[in-house]
Design a protein around this motif. Structure first.
Motif, mmCIF file in Angstrom:
data_model
loop_
_atom_site.group_PDB
_atom_site.id
_atom_site.type_symbol
_atom_site.label_atom_id
_atom_site.label_comp_id
_atom_site.label_asym_id
_atom_site.label_seq_id
_atom_site.Cartn_x
_atom_site.Cartn_y
_atom_site.Cartn_z
ATOM 1 N N UNK A 133 12.342 -25.932 1.369
ATOM 2 C CA UNK A 133 12.597 -24.579 0.876
ATOM 3 C C UNK A 133 11.845 -24.271 -0.417
ATOM 4 N N UNK A 134 11.247 -25.279 -1.051
ATOM 5 C CA UNK A 134 10.522 -25.042 -2.306
ATOM 6 C C UNK A 134 9.372 -24.049 -2.124
ATOM 7 N N UNK A 135 8.562 -24.147 -1.049
ATOM 8 C CA UNK A 135 7.477 -23.166 -0.884
ATOM 9 C C UNK A 135 7.968 -21.722 -0.756
ATOM 10 N N UNK A 136 9.087 -21.502 -0.056
ATOM 11 C CA UNK A 136 9.559 -20.133 0.118
ATOM 12 C C UNK A 136 10.138 -19.590 -1.188
ATOM 13 N N UNK A 137 10.760 -20.457 -1.984
ATOM 14 C CA UNK A 137 11.226 -20.032 -3.309
ATOM 15 C C UNK A 137 10.027 -19.625 -4.173
ATOM 16 N N UNK A 138 8.990 -20.466 -4.153
ATOM 17 C CA UNK A 138 7.791 -20.175 -4.942
ATOM 18 C C UNK A 138 7.119 -18.900 -4.447
ATOM 19 N N UNK A 139 7.138 -18.692 -3.134
ATOM 20 C CA UNK A 139 6.551 -17.458 -2.590
ATOM 21 C C UNK A 139 7.246 -16.235 -3.143
ATOM 22 N N UNK A 140 8.584 -16.238 -3.091
ATOM 23 C CA UNK A 140 9.320 -15.073 -3.583
ATOM 24 C C UNK A 140 9.021 -14.824 -5.066
ATOM 25 N N UNK A 141 9.018 -15.874 -5.866
ATOM 26 C CA UNK A 141 8.760 -15.718 -7.302
ATOM 27 C C UNK A 141 7.364 -15.156 -7.549
ATOM 28 N N UNK A 142 6.351 -15.746 -6.921
ATOM 29 C CA UNK A 142 4.967 -15.315 -7.155
ATOM 30 C C UNK A 142 4.680 -13.956 -6.525
ATOM 31 N N UNK B 298 14.852 -15.732 -6.511
ATOM 32 C CA UNK B 298 13.625 -16.073 -7.240
ATOM 33 C C UNK B 298 12.669 -14.883 -7.285
ATOM 34 N N UNK B 299 12.720 -14.034 -6.290
ATOM 35 C CA UNK B 299 11.918 -12.817 -6.312
ATOM 36 C C UNK B 299 12.375 -11.862 -7.397
ATOM 37 N N UNK B 300 13.709 -11.741 -7.561
ATOM 38 C CA UNK B 300 14.245 -10.892 -8.623
ATOM 39 C C UNK B 300 13.833 -11.408 -9.994
ATOM 40 N N UNK B 301 13.887 -12.736 -10.153
ATOM 41 C CA UNK B 301 13.498 -13.324 -11.438
ATOM 42 C C UNK B 301 12.015 -13.087 -11.723
ATOM 43 N N UNK B 302 11.177 -13.312 -10.721
ATOM 44 C CA UNK B 302 9.748 -13.081 -10.906
ATOM 45 C C UNK B 302 9.442 -11.627 -11.205
ATOM 46 N N UNK B 303 10.095 -10.725 -10.497
ATOM 47 C CA UNK B 303 9.866 -9.296 -10.707
ATOM 48 C C UNK B 303 10.226 -8.874 -12.128
#
Length: 598
Positions: free
Chosen positions: A9-18, A301-306
C-alpha cells in the motif's frame, strides 16, 4: 516501529500525496492564471462550465475501456503523463496584449490622456484614487505627423537622433522611419481622473538605446496620438481592457491563446478524471473486500499533500514574483512537473494491472422512473443550488481577493494569502466537518443539514462582500466546514436514503452529474458574467440572496411534500423508513469525489 506497514500500500499512499500535491496548486490558481492572461470573467466561467462536463464524459468512457481490455495500470500511468504535459503547457501561454489610443501632450509638463466613451467603472476609479506605486512603465508607439513633432522631441526632450533627422531629411523621408517608440515612466500617485479621462503625468522617457530623458517641455509644446500598452501595470491594463470592450464590442471575441488555454484545460481535466477514478479503483482492489474500510487511511495522504503543497506554492509564488503585481507562477508548474514525475515512477511499482469488473452507474436508463419521485426532485434542486455556490468558491474566490487587494502589502503577499486560504479550508474546514458529519446528520437530520449548507453559503457570500481586506477571509474560511464540509457527506448519504429499490448506483451517479454538470457549471458561468458586469461585491451579494431564495424554495417544496403526505410508507418504499448515516467509507468516498472535482 514500521513492522505493521503493508508495503503493497506504500505506492498508493505516495501516489495520493504526490498527485494531489502536484495538481492541487494548479487547480486552485488556474482561474487567477486565466485572469492574468487577460481573459474575462465570462470566459473563465465558460471554461468552468465545460470542464465538469468533460470529466463526467471521460470517467465512464475510459473506465469502460480499461475494464474491457484490462488496461487499468497502463491507462493510469498514460493519463498521468497526459495531464502532466497538458498542465505544464499552460506555463507557456502568452498574455493578451491590450492597447488603447492615447494622446501625448507636452506643455511645460508631459501628460498621457487616456479617455473612454463612458465613465470608468467604480472599481477602476477607486483603484485610480488609491494606487500609489512609484516608477512604473508603459510602452508607447507614437505616429509621426509633422516635422514639428520631431522638433519638439529634439528641443524639449533633447533626443539628438531626432535633431539629426530634422537636419538631414524632409518630412516625407522622415515618415519612412515609422513611429516613435519609447517607455513612459510615471508615478501612479500623480494620476488625475477627470470625467471620462485619466491624465497620467510622465516624468521620464526611455528609448531603445537605454537613454533616459526627462519629459518636460520648456521650449515648445506638442500633441501627438499614440498607442499605449501597460501589461505590467494592472490597474491601467484593466482600464485599457474596459476601453476596448466599450469601443470595440467584438474585442471580446475568443482569441487564439484563449482557445489554447481552453483545450489544454479540457485535456488536463480529462486526464485528472481518469487518473482519480482508476486510481481509486486500484486502491480498493489492493485493499480487498475485507479492508475496504481502510480506504480513507490511504486517501488522507492526498488531503495532506493538497494542503501542504497549496500553502507552500502560494508563498513561493510571492517570493519569486519579488513584490510585482503580475505574479510569476513558473515555480508552481515546475513543482507540479517534478512531483508528477515521481508519481509516475512510483505508480509503475503498483502490483495490480487489472481489476475486478465493476458496475458503472447507469444514469440514463433510470432517469424516467427516478424523475417521478418528489423527494428525489427536491434533492436534485438542492444539489444544483449547492453546486452553484460551490462553483463560486472554487473558481472565483481567489479572483475576488485579487480585485479587492488595493494596497501594495496585500498585493505583494497575495498568493501566500490564497495558499493559506486553501490550507484553512482543507485542514480547519473540510476535514473536521467531514469526520463529524455522521453525528451532525444523525442529530439534526438530512433536510436540516441541507438547509444549513445553503444558509451558511448565504452568510459566507455576504460576509465576503462586507470586507475589503482579504486577510480577514482567513477567519471566514472556517465557514467552509459547515458549508462545503457537510455538503458531500450529506449528498452521498441522502442519495442512498432516497434511492428506490435497485437504483442506488444510479442515484449516486445522478448526484455527481447534477452537482457538477448542472450546479457547478451554471454557477461558474453566471458568476463569471456577474463579475464582468457588476464586479465582486455585487456578485457575492447576489449569490448570497440567491442562496436564501433557493433555500426558501427548497423548504416550500419540503412542506408541500409533507402536506401531500409524501412519506416513504405512503409512496410504497419501505426501504426509506430506515435511517442511513454516512459511515467512514462514505465520508472518505465523498472526500475523494470532492478533491477530484476541485
Amino acid at each position: 516501529m514500521f513492522g505493521h506497514i503493508n508495503r503493497n500500500l506504500v505506492p498508493i499512499k505516495a501516489h495520493y500525496f504526490l498527485y494531489y500535491g502536484a495538481t492541487g496548486p494548479i487547480m486552485q490558481f488556474l482561474p487567477t492564471i486565466a485572469k492574468q492572461l487577460g481573459f474575462s470573467g465570462l470566459l473563465v466561467g465558460t471554461i468552468y462550465t465545460i470542464l465538469p462536463i468533460s470529466g463526467l464524459i471521460a470517467k465512464p468512457l475510459f473506465g469502460a475501456l480499461a475494464d474491457k481490455f484490462k488496461l487499468h495500470k497502463i491507462f493510469f500511468i498514460a493519463f498521468q503523463i497526459f495531464l502532466t504535459v497538458a498542465f505544464f503547457t499552460i506555463n507557456f501561454i502568452p498574455q493578451n496584449e491590450n492597447s488603447a489610443k492615447t494622446v501625448l501632450t507636452c506643455d511645460k509638463y508631459t501628460f498621457l490622456e487616456l479617455c473612454s466613451e463612458k465613465p470608468f467603472s467604480d472599481l477602476n476609479s477607486s483603484k485610480i484614487q488609491s494606487t500609489v506605486t512609484d516608477n512604473v512603465n508603459c510602452h508607447l508607439s507614437c505616429t509621426v505627423i509633422s516635422v514639428k513633432d520631431f522638433k519638439a522631441f529634439c528641443d524639449s526632450w533633447h533626443i539628438h537622433e531626432y535633431c539629426f533627422l530634422i537636419e538631414k531629411f524632409t518630412l516625407e523621408q522622415i515618415k519612412h522611419f515609422g513611429t516613435i517608440e519609447f517607455e513612459a515612466q510615471f508615478n501612479e500617485s500623480y494620476n488625475l481622473p477627470l470625467a471620462n479621462c485619466l491624465n497620467i503625468r510622465v516624468f521620464n522617457a526611455s528609448f531603445a538605446n537605454e537613454d533616459v530623458h526627462k519629459a518636460d517641455c520648456a521650449k515648445t509644446s506638442f500633441r501627438i496620438e499614440c498607442r499605449m500598452w501597460c501589461p505590467k501595470v494592472p490597474f491601467l491594463n484593466n482600464l485599457i481592457k474596459e476601453i476596448n470592450s466599450i469601443e470595440n464590442p467584438r474585442s471580446k471575441q475568443i482569441s487564439w491563446n484563449f482557445k489554447w488555454f481552453l483545450w489544454v484545460s479540457i485535456t488536463s481535466w480529462i486526464g485528472m478524471a481518469v487518473v482519480v477514478s482508476i486510481g481509486d479503483a486500484i486502491c480498493l482492489d489492493l485493499l480487498g473486500d475485507e479492508k475496504n474500510k481502510d480506504y480513507g487511511k490511504q486517501k488522507m495522504w492526498g488531503s495532506i499533500g493538497f494542503g501542504i503543497f497549496g500553502i507552500g506554492t502560494g508563498y513561493l509564488t510571492d517570493l519569486f514574483s519579488k513584490g510585482d503585481e503580475i505574479k510569476d507562477y513558473t515555480c508552481i508548474f515546475y513543482i507540479m512537473l517534478i512531483a508528477m514525475i515521481f508519481d509516475i515512477l512510483i505508480s509503475t511499482t503498483l502490483k495490480k494491472n487489472c481489476l475486478r469488473d465493476t458496475n458503472e452507474p447507469s444514469v440514463l436508463w433510470e432517469l424516467c422512473s427516478i424523475g417521478k419521485e418528489g423527494r428525489v426532485l427536491a434533492f436534485a434542486w438542492w444539489c444544483i443550488g449547492a453546486g452553484m455556490c460551490t462553483g463560486v468558491i472554487w473558481n472565483f474566490l481567489f479572483w475576488y481577493t485579487e480585485d479587492i487587494s488595493s494596497n501594495n502589502t496585500q498585493k505583494e503577499w497575495l498568493k501566500t494569502l490564497q495558499g493559506l486560504l486553501t490550507g484553512t479550508q482543507c485542514f480547519l474546514g473540510e476535514m473536521p466537518f467531514n469526520f463529524i458529519s455522521g453525528s451532525v446528520i444523525r442529530k439534526v437530520g438530512h433536510i436540516n443539514v441541507m438547509s444549513l449548507v445553503l444558509l451558511t453559503y448565504s452568510i459566507r457570500f455576504m460576509a465576503y462582500s462586507m470586507f475589503s481586506n482579504a486577510w480577514i477571509f482567513l477567519i471566514l474560511e472556517f465557514l467552509h466546514g459547515p458549508s462545503f464540509g457537510l455538503c458531500w457527506p450529506t449528498m452521498v448519504s441522502y442519495g442512498d436514503k432516497v434511492a428506490p429499490p435497485g437504483t442506488k448506483a444510479t442515484i449516486q451517479g445522478l448526484v455527481g452529474a447534477v452537482f457538477e454538470g448542472i450546479g457547478v457549471s451554471s454557477g461558474s458561468l453566471l458568476c463569471g458574467y456577474l463579475m464582468d458586469n457588476y464586479k465582486g461585491v455585487v456578485t457575492f451579494r447576489i449569490f448570497s440572496i440567491g442562496a436564501l431564495i433557493w433555500l426558501s424554495i427548497f423548504w416550500i417544496w419540503q412542506l408541500l411534500l409533507r402536506k401531500a403526505k409524501a412519506y416513504p410508507l405512503q409512496q410504497g418504499h419501505t426501504h426509506l423508513t430506515s435511517y442511513v448515516s454516512p459511515n467512514d467509507d462514505t465520508v472518505f468516498m465523498a472526500m475523494s469525489q470532492e478533491m477530484q472535482t476541485y
